[in-house]
Design an enzyme around this catalytic site. Structure first.
Site, PDB file in Angstrom:
ATOM      1  N   HIS A 171       0.840  -1.201   0.000  1.00 32.60           N
ATOM      2  CA  HIS A 171       0.000   0.000   0.000  1.00 32.60           C
ATOM      3  C   HIS A 171       0.883   1.263   0.000  1.00 32.60           C
ATOM      4  CE1 HIS A 171      -3.333   2.674   1.421  1.00 32.60           C
ATOM      5  NE2 HIS A 171      -2.319   3.270   2.027  1.00 32.60           N
ATOM      6  N   GLU A 172       1.896   1.272   0.859  1.00 32.81           N
ATOM      7  CA  GLU A 172       2.800   2.434   0.917  1.00 32.81           C
ATOM      8  C   GLU A 172       3.544   2.615  -0.407  1.00 32.81           C
ATOM      9  OE1 GLU A 172       2.868   4.649   3.292  1.00 32.81           O
ATOM     10  OE2 GLU A 172       1.390   3.509   4.425  1.00 32.81           O
ATOM     11  N   HIS A 205       1.417   4.350  -2.932  1.00 34.38           N
ATOM     12  CA  HIS A 205       1.428   5.820  -2.855  1.00 34.38           C
ATOM     13  C   HIS A 205       2.588   6.385  -3.659  1.00 34.38           C
ATOM     14  CE1 HIS A 205      -1.824   6.598  -0.170  1.00 34.38           C
ATOM     15  NE2 HIS A 205      -1.316   5.921   0.832  1.00 34.38           N
ATOM     16  N   GLU A 211      -5.956   6.922  -0.996  1.00 37.34           N
ATOM     17  CA  GLU A 211      -5.931   5.709  -0.161  1.00 37.34           C
ATOM     18  C   GLU A 211      -6.568   4.529  -0.897  1.00 37.34           C
ATOM     19  OE1 GLU A 211      -4.165   5.366   2.443  1.00 37.34           O
ATOM     20  OE2 GLU A 211      -3.647   7.485   2.448  1.00 37.34           O
ATOM     21  N   ASP A 235      -4.717   1.151  -2.031  1.00 35.08           N
ATOM     22  CA  ASP A 235      -5.264  -0.166  -1.677  1.00 35.08           C
ATOM     23  C   ASP A 235      -5.378  -1.056  -2.910  1.00 35.08           C
ATOM     24  OD1 ASP A 235      -5.435   0.344   1.008  1.00 35.08           O
ATOM     25  OD2 ASP A 235      -7.607   0.615   1.073  1.00 35.08           O
TER      26      ASP A 235
HETATM   27 ZN    ZN Z   1      -2.127   5.213   2.650  1.00 36.16          ZN
END
Ligand code: ZN
Length: 413
Positions: free
Chosen positions: A277-278, A281, A355, A359
């Site tokens: 997930h990071e 980003h 977000e 995901d």
């Molecule tokens: Zn996040």
């Protein structure tokens, strides 16, 4: 400029009313759902954990509402109440000359504002966080952190302010453009220096040791085509049991930081999913977009300040009798957030969009099921509410509400 006084009072009143109303809605939602764990979480979150989360959130909201009123009162005292004007007049007696008169005034103002907020920080850490078993900091460490933060603020803030004030005074009507350039360079320098020189003042960072977890972590990073300075474990447990993971640095010097409190709770596949997930980003350029937005906003801000600082009525309308570059800077920093408050739902919406996108990236490159179990553990152990008020959440929350986020993961995100 009587108009500005009226507009400021109106915007401040509106902001306080809206924030109070939102917090009250959230408080009601948390309390109304205290007795029943939402069906989607019934298997993973116990009733006792759910009730504890509700009580924790309620305590924080009650304190937050009080702090809201207090902050508004401080803001009024400093501006229209004449606080900044009085401070400025007092510093003038020291005859420091430019730009140091301005630097000292602004530093003292920041100090006073920070001191005013201190009782709330102490209550939050040693009452609320302690009562719910999150706090691990001691009064001594709290004090030390405060002194260290003050030191960092001085070392970084004094040169920045001195340069900005000098530019304002010496570079003509286009000063704001040069000031903005300084701001951007300073921002990039700080984001470069933060992980290396500043964060280690507060925490210990050790490279993730070789083993099963490190293999998992290196696997996901190479699958996502990601090169870093390394993966570090931070001793977040020194201060709090809240778990987290983040991403820091710029250019080729990026690092991933995992809190030790996160590793205590998550299984390797879950750590992998959180990391994916990071990385999402980063790969989706969210970090770059946020940086670009903040520099763009700063450009608008400096341009506006350039115009306002020249308007003679600007100072008197906000309670400062004497016109000066530092008063312009201070008033602008104090008053602008009141006027930009209506933009916060857009910022929150944008962040929630990121977000969801991160995901989806995690689902594609790792496991949606593992991310879902990791998130449930984090919600539970951080006592995040599972039942937010939809309006409060839409306005304030940088992350999607728990139910919507887990549901999106279930649908293959
Ligand atoms: Zn996040």
């Amino acid at each position: 400029m009587q108009l500005l006084t009226a507009a400021f009072l109106l915007a401040l009143g509106l902001m306080v009313a809206v924030r109070w109303w939102l917090a009250s809605r959230q408080l009601a939602a948390v309390r109304a759902h205290r007795g029943v764990v939402p069906a989607a979480f019934a298997a993973s979150v116990s009733r006792a954990d759910h009730e504890r989360a509700a009580d924790y959130n309620a305590a924080r909201l009650l304190l937050g509402r009080l702090e809201l009123l207090f902050e508004a009162a401080v803001l009024l005292l400093v501006t229209l109440g004449g606080g900044l004007g009085a401070l400025d007049a007092w510093v003038a007696r020291l005859r420091l000359g430019d730009p140091w008169h301005g630097v000292v005034t602004l530093a003292l103002l920041a100090l006073v504002m920070a001191a005013a907020g201190l009782p709330f920080a102490i209550y939050s850490t040693f009452r609320i966080e302690s009562r719910f078993g999150f706090n691990r900091t001691t009064p001594a460490l709290f004090m030390l952190d405060m002194l260290r933060s003050l030191g960092v603020a001085l070392v970084l803030g004094v040169p920045l302010l001195a340069v900005l004030l000098w530019l304002m005074a010496a570079s003509g009507d286009a000063w704001w453009l040069y000031a903005w350039a300084v701001w951007v360079v300073f921002g990039l320098l700080v984001s470069f220096a933060w992980p290396r020189f500043i964060a280690p003042l507060f925490n210990r960072f050790r490279p993730l040791e070789p083993g099963a977890l490190r293999e998992v972590v290196e696997g996901i990073m190479s699958r996502c085509g990601f090169a870093t300075d390394g993966v570090f474990v931070m001793d977040g447990s020194r201060r709090s049991s809240h778990g987290n993971a983040y991403f820091t640095g710029v250019g080729r010097h990026k690092r991933i930081v995992l809190f030790d409190t996160l590793l205590e709770r998550l299984e390797p596949p879950e750590v992998e999913a959180v990391l994916a997930h990071e990385l999402g980003h980063f790969r989706l350029h969210h970090i770059r977009q946020r940086l670009a937005l903040s520099f763009g906003a700063a450009l608008i801000g400096f341009a506006l300040l350039g115009a306002l600082a020249r308007a003679p009525g600007f100072y008197a309308a906000l309670g400062v009798p004497a016109r000066s570059t530092h008063a312009a800077l201070a008033l602008f920093a104090l008053v602008v957030p009141v006027f930009t408050f209506p933009l916060s739902p857009f910022a929150s919406w944008w962040s929630r969009r990121h977000e969801y996108q991160a995901d989806r990236f995690a689902v594609a490159h790792s496991s949606g099921a593992a991310l879902a179990t990791a998130l449930v553990k984090l919600y539970r152990d951080n006592a995040a509410t599972l039942t937010p008020d939809p309006v409060y959440s839409a306005w304030h929350d940088s992350h999607p509400p728990a139910l919507a986020r887990i549901a999106a993961l279930g649908k293959g995100a």
